[in-house]
Design a protein around this motif. Structure first.
Motif, short mmCIF file in Angstrom:
data_model
loop_
_atom_site.label_atom_id
_atom_site.label_comp_id
_atom_site.label_asym_id
_atom_site.label_seq_id
_atom_site.Cartn_x
_atom_site.Cartn_y
_atom_site.Cartn_z
N ILE A 151 0.94 -1.46 0.29
CA ILE A 151 0.11 -0.12 0.30
C ILE A 151 0.99 1.45 -0.04
CG2 ILE A 151 -1.30 1.37 1.62
CD1 ILE A 151 -2.68 -1.06 2.55
N ALA A 152 2.06 1.00 0.45
CA ALA A 152 2.89 2.54 1.41
C ALA A 152 3.48 2.89 -0.41
CB ALA A 152 4.15 2.14 2.16
N SER A 153 3.75 1.68 -1.18
CA SER A 153 4.35 1.44 -2.42
C SER A 153 3.56 2.05 -3.48
CB SER A 153 5.25 0.81 -3.29
OG SER A 153 4.06 -0.26 -3.22
N ILE A 154 2.11 2.26 -3.41
CA ILE A 154 1.41 2.25 -4.27
C ILE A 154 0.47 3.40 -4.11
CG2 ILE A 154 0.94 -0.07 -5.09
CD1 ILE A 154 -1.93 -0.21 -4.52
N PHE A 155 0.98 3.81 -3.18
CA PHE A 155 -0.40 5.52 -2.59
C PHE A 155 0.03 6.51 -3.19
CE2 PHE A 155 -1.86 8.60 0.60
CZ PHE A 155 -2.68 8.27 -0.27
N LEU A 156 1.11 6.74 -3.48
CA LEU A 156 0.93 7.98 -4.25
C LEU A 156 0.34 7.75 -5.58
CD1 LEU A 156 4.88 9.12 -2.88
CD2 LEU A 156 2.40 9.84 -3.07
N LYS B 156 -6.94 -0.52 -2.80
CA LYS B 156 -7.34 0.85 -2.23
C LYS B 156 -8.54 1.86 -2.38
CE LYS B 156 -5.35 -1.44 1.02
NZ LYS B 156 -5.95 -2.10 2.22
N VAL B 157 -8.75 2.05 -3.69
CA VAL B 157 -9.16 2.99 -4.59
C VAL B 157 -9.93 1.60 -6.00
CG1 VAL B 157 -8.95 5.15 -6.06
CG2 VAL B 157 -7.64 5.03 -4.40
N GLN B 158 -11.23 1.88 -5.72
CA GLN B 158 -12.28 1.05 -6.92
C GLN B 158 -13.44 1.83 -6.89
OE1 GLN B 158 -11.48 -3.07 -4.65
NE2 GLN B 158 -13.41 -2.85 -3.53
N ASP B 159 -14.21 1.44 -7.80
CA ASP B 159 -15.68 1.17 -7.85
C ASP B 159 -15.90 2.76 -7.71
OD1 ASP B 159 -16.51 -1.46 -7.24
OD2 ASP B 159 -16.91 -1.71 -5.70
N ILE B 160 -15.03 3.50 -8.40
CA ILE B 160 -14.98 5.50 -8.40
C ILE B 160 -15.77 5.69 -9.97
CG2 ILE B 160 -14.47 7.13 -8.09
CD1 ILE B 160 -11.54 5.35 -7.14
N THR B 161 -16.01 4.83 -11.13
CA THR B 161 -16.66 5.40 -11.93
C THR B 161 -17.72 4.38 -11.98
OG1 THR B 161 -15.57 4.19 -13.40
CG2 THR B 161 -15.63 6.46 -13.03
N ASP B 162 -19.21 4.69 -12.77
CA ASP B 162 -20.08 3.70 -13.65
C ASP B 162 -19.62 2.71 -14.25
OD1 ASP B 162 -22.05 4.54 -11.77
OD2 ASP B 162 -23.17 6.08 -13.06
N ASP C 245 -5.17 -7.00 9.57
CA ASP C 245 -5.30 -6.51 7.81
C ASP C 245 -5.58 -7.10 7.12
OD1 ASP C 245 -5.87 -4.82 5.17
OD2 ASP C 245 -3.96 -3.26 6.15
N GLU C 246 -6.04 -8.12 6.65
CA GLU C 246 -6.35 -9.60 6.18
C GLU C 246 -6.67 -9.73 4.69
OE1 GLU C 246 -3.95 -12.15 6.44
OE2 GLU C 246 -3.77 -10.64 8.35
N ILE C 247 -7.80 -8.50 4.23
CA ILE C 247 -8.70 -8.43 3.80
C ILE C 247 -8.24 -7.35 2.40
CG2 ILE C 247 -11.63 -8.12 2.87
CD1 ILE C 247 -12.11 -8.91 5.69
N TRP C 248 -8.52 -8.71 1.27
CA TRP C 248 -8.57 -7.35 0.03
C TRP C 248 -9.44 -6.53 -0.13
CZ3 TRP C 248 -3.39 -6.55 -2.16
CH2 TRP C 248 -2.72 -6.96 -1.36
N ASN C 249 -10.96 -7.39 -0.69
CA ASN C 249 -11.66 -6.89 -1.15
C ASN C 249 -12.79 -5.98 -0.14
OD1 ASN C 249 -11.45 -7.74 -4.30
ND2 ASN C 249 -12.06 -9.80 -3.41
N LYS C 250 -11.93 -4.91 0.20
CA LYS C 250 -12.65 -3.98 1.25
C LYS C 250 -13.74 -3.61 1.10
CE LYS C 250 -8.04 -3.20 4.12
NZ LYS C 250 -8.21 -2.11 4.86
N ASP D 46 -8.60 3.46 6.33
CA ASP D 46 -9.48 2.81 4.90
C ASP D 46 -10.23 4.05 4.31
OD1 ASP D 46 -8.60 0.40 4.94
OD2 ASP D 46 -10.02 -0.62 6.58
N TYR D 47 -10.37 4.74 5.49
CA TYR D 47 -11.36 6.05 5.75
C TYR D 47 -10.81 6.99 4.82
CZ TYR D 47 -15.32 9.64 5.88
OH TYR D 47 -16.43 10.29 5.74
N GLU D 48 -8.96 7.66 5.57
CA GLU D 48 -9.08 8.91 5.25
C GLU D 48 -7.95 8.80 4.59
OE1 GLU D 48 -9.81 11.76 6.25
OE2 GLU D 48 -11.61 11.88 7.96
N GLU D 49 -7.36 7.63 4.12
CA GLU D 49 -6.13 7.05 3.11
C GLU D 49 -6.00 6.20 1.75
OE1 GLU D 49 -3.18 6.49 5.66
OE2 GLU D 49 -3.73 7.97 6.98
N TRP D 50 -6.93 4.90 2.00
CA TRP D 50 -6.75 4.10 1.49
C TRP D 50 -8.41 3.85 0.02
CZ3 TRP D 50 -4.84 0.18 5.76
CH2 TRP D 50 -3.39 0.41 6.07
N LEU D 51 -9.05 4.29 0.41
CA LEU D 51 -9.94 3.72 0.05
C LEU D 51 -11.20 4.78 -0.01
CD1 LEU D 51 -12.42 0.80 2.37
CD2 LEU D 51 -10.59 0.27 0.00
N ASN D 52 -12.46 5.73 -1.22
CA ASN D 52 -13.02 5.83 -1.50
C ASN D 52 -14.02 6.26 -0.40
OD1 ASN D 52 -15.65 7.25 -3.27
ND2 ASN D 52 -13.73 7.65 -4.68
#
Length: 478
Positions: free
Chosen positions: A12-17, A38-44, A346-351, A371-377
Motif C-alpha cells: 500500500i505504501a508503495s502504490i498510494f502516491l 484501496k481505490v475502486q468502484d469510482i466510476t459507473d 489487515d487481511e481482507i483485500w476486497n475491502k 481505510d476512510y481517510e487514506e486508502w479507500l474512496n
C-alpha cells in the motif's frame, strides 16, 4: 493489541502516491483490482462519474437514522508521534459527524512505559493523561490531557460518543522488587507513579496470596489480578477510580477492552455494572459459540471475528457461499461489532465488498481510520454509511449465494422498508430475479452503480443487477 506485520502495508505504501494522483480510474480486471484494491468502484460502468445517494453535508450534528450509526476506529498502529494526534482527530470530528459516524474509538490514553513513542498498550499510570513528566515525557504519544478533553468535548458537541481503549490485563513500567510469591525480583512495584493513584505492588499481580494465575498472560508483562480488592476498587468500584474518573471527569462514553482472553468475562461485567457505558471486548477468536458465550457472560458487545474470517474467505477466496455460515451478528446482533480491518490485523483485500457487507447487515459496523481517510474512496464509504443509517433495518434473509454472488434482504422495521444488497465477486455484470417485500413498487440502486429503476411485480419479485467486483443496494425509490 498485538501488532502483526502484513505485507499489504508495504504494498500500500508503495502504490498510494500513484493512486492518489489518479483517483478516478476504474479497474476492471482482477489482477489490476488486486493491485489497486484501496481505490475502486469510482466510476459507473460506462465510465461516467457516479451519482449516489449520500449524506447531507448541511447537517451539523450526528443524528441517528432508522439503521443507527457507525463506529470509527480513530487511530492506526504507529500514528504520528509528537503529541499531535488528539488535535488531528478533533479536526476530523465535524466531517465524521456529517458523514453519519456515531462514535469514535480512541487508543489507550494514559502514560505507558514507552513514553512518547508508545501506542499505550503497555500502561504504567492510568491517571497520567499527558500532564506528568514520567517515562521520559510529559505528553503521551497522542497529546496532553487538555487536548484529549477538548477532543471529547468536540465529539459531544456533534452528538457523538467516544470510547476508550482499556488495557487492564497487564501493566508495564514498574520498578524492580523482591517478590515473595515467585522468589525472584519482578517489575511489579508501581508505588511511585506520578499521579499517586492506583498504587500497586506484587500483591496486585499473579501469583499472589489469593490465586496463582487467571485466564492468560500477555507478552511476559506483569499480569494484573482482578481478584484483589485493591485492583477492583481502583478499576471500577471507587468514585475516583479508573472507570468512573474516565467517564465522569474525562468524558468517555464507553470502552473497548483489550485482550479479554487474559481475564474472565466477570471482570467486564463488574466494570459495566459499576461504571456503565457501551462496551466491546477484543476476544480474538473465530468460534461463534465462544464469542456468544463471552458476550453474554460479560454483558458486553464483542468484535465479530467470526464474520471477519468468513469475509476474508469469501471475498479473497472467491467463496461467497461461505457467508451462509454462522457469525456473531447472526447469533446475537445487538452484541456484535463488525469490522473489516483494525490496527492489529489487515487481511481482507476486497475491502469495498466487505464494507458493503457489514454496512448493510446487522451488527454495529466499524470503519478503520486509514481505510476512510487514506486508502479507500471516501465518497463511496460515505454512501454506504448513509445506506446503513437510513435503510439497513430489520432482520436479515439470505436470498442466494454461490462462489461469485451473494444476495441478502434486510426486512425493514417500523415503517422503514429495508433493502436488498447484491454482492458480485466475478469479472462480469450479473442479473438475478429476487423476492422482495415490496409489491408493485419502483426501486433503485442507492449506490448509483446501476441506472435501472425496476418495478416489483405483484408478488414482490424483481430483477436486479450488479457490476463486476462490486455491489448494488436496492430499496424503494422514496
Amino acid at each position: 493489541m498485538t501488532r502483526k506485520f502484513n505485507i499489504k502495508t508495504a504494498i500500500i505504501a508503495s502504490i498510494f502516491l500513484v493512486l492518489s494522483c489518479n483517483p478516478d480510474n476504474a479497474f476492471n480486471d482482477l489482477d489490476t483490482a488486486k493491485q489497486a484494491i484501496k481505490v475502486q468502484d469510482i466510476t459507473d460502468h460506462d465510465g461516467s462519474p457516479f451519482s449516489i445517494d449520500k449524506y447531507d453535508a448541511s447537517k451539523a450534528r450526528f443524528n441517528p437514522g432508522p439503521g443507527g450509526g457507525v463506529m470509527m476506529q480513530g487511530f492506526y498502529w504507529d500514528v504520528p508521534a509528537g503529541g499531535t494526534w488528539w488535535d488531528h482527530v478533533a479536526g476530523k470530528v465535524e466531517d465524521w459527524s456529517n458523514a453519519g459516524i456515531e462514535s469514535i474509538w480512541l487508543p489507550p490514553v494514559s502514560k505507558a512505559q514507552g513514553g512518547a513513542t508508545s501506542m499505550g498498550y503497555d500502561p504504567t499510570d492510568y491517571f497520567d493523561f499527558g500532564d506528568y513528566n514520567q517515562n521520559g515525557t510529559v505528553e503521551t504519544r497522542f497529546g496532553s490531557k487538555s487536548e484529549l478533553i477538548a477532543l471529547i468535548n468536540s465529539a459531544h458537541n456533534e452528538n457523538m460518543k467516544v470510547f476508550a481503549d482499556i488495557v487492564i490485563n497487564h501493566n508495564s513500567g514498574g520498578q524492580l522488587e523482591s517478590n515473595q510469591y515467585t522468589g525472584t525480583n519482578t517489575w511489579t512495584d508501581f508505588t511511585n507513579v506520578a499521579s499517586g493513584k492506583f498504587l500497586r505492588t506484587q500483591h496486585d499481580f499473579h501469583p499472589n496470596a489469593i490465586k496463582n494465575n487467571d485466564e492468560g498472560v500477555f507478552g511476559g508483562f506483569p499480569d494484573l489480578s482482578h481478584s484483589v480488592a485493591n485492583v477492583q476498587d481502583w478499576l471500577w468500584k471507587r468514585a475516583d477510580g479508573v472507570g468512573k474518573y474516565y467517564k465522569n471527569v474525562i468524558g468517555f462514553d464507553g470502552w473497548r477492552f483489550d485482550y479479554v482472553k487474559g481475564f474472565g468475562p466477570w471482570v467486564v461485567k463488574e466494570w459495566n455494572n459499576h461504571v456503565g457505558g457501551f462496551s466491546v471486548g477484543e476476544l480474538w477468536d473465530g468460534n461463534v459459540d465462544y464469542l456468544n458465550w463471552w458476550a453474554n457472560e460479560a454483558n458486553s458487545s464483542v468484535f465479530d471475528f467470526a464474520c471477519y474470517y468468513k469475509m476474508n474467505d469469501a471475498f479473497d477466496g472467491n467463496n461467497l457461499a461461505i457467508l451462509y455460515d454462522d457469525m456473531m451478528w447472526k447469533r446475537n446482533p445487538f452484541k456484535a461489532v463488525t469490522f473489516v480491518t483494525n490496527h492489529d490485523t489487515d487481511e481482507i483485500w476486497n475491502k469495498m465488498l466487505a464494507y458493503a457487507y457489514i454496512l448493510t447487515h446487522e451488527g454495529y459496523p466499524t470503519i478503520f481510520y486509514r481505510d476512510y481517510e487514506e486508502w479507500l474512496n471516501k465518497e463511496r464509504l460515505n454512501n454506504l454509511i448513509w445506506i446503513h443509517n437510513n435503510k439497513a433495518t430489520g432482520t436479515t434473509s439470505i436470498l442466494y449465494a454461490d462462489n461469485d454472488e451473494y444476495v441478502a434482504r434486510r426486512n425493514g422495521y417500523n415503517g422503514n422498508p429495508g433493502l436488498i444488497v447484491y454482492l458480485n465477486n466475478s469479472n462480469n455484470w450479473i442479473e438475478r430475479w429476487v423476492p422482495t417485500n415490496w409489491n408493485n413498487t419502483q426501486i433503485k440502486d442507492f449506490t448509483g452503480h446501476s441506472s435501472w429503476y425496476p418495478t416489483t411485480q405483484g408478488g414482490g419479485w424483481v430483477k436486479i443487477q450488479c457490476p463486476p467486483k462490486s455491489y448494488s443496494v436496492w430499496s424503494p425509490n422514496i
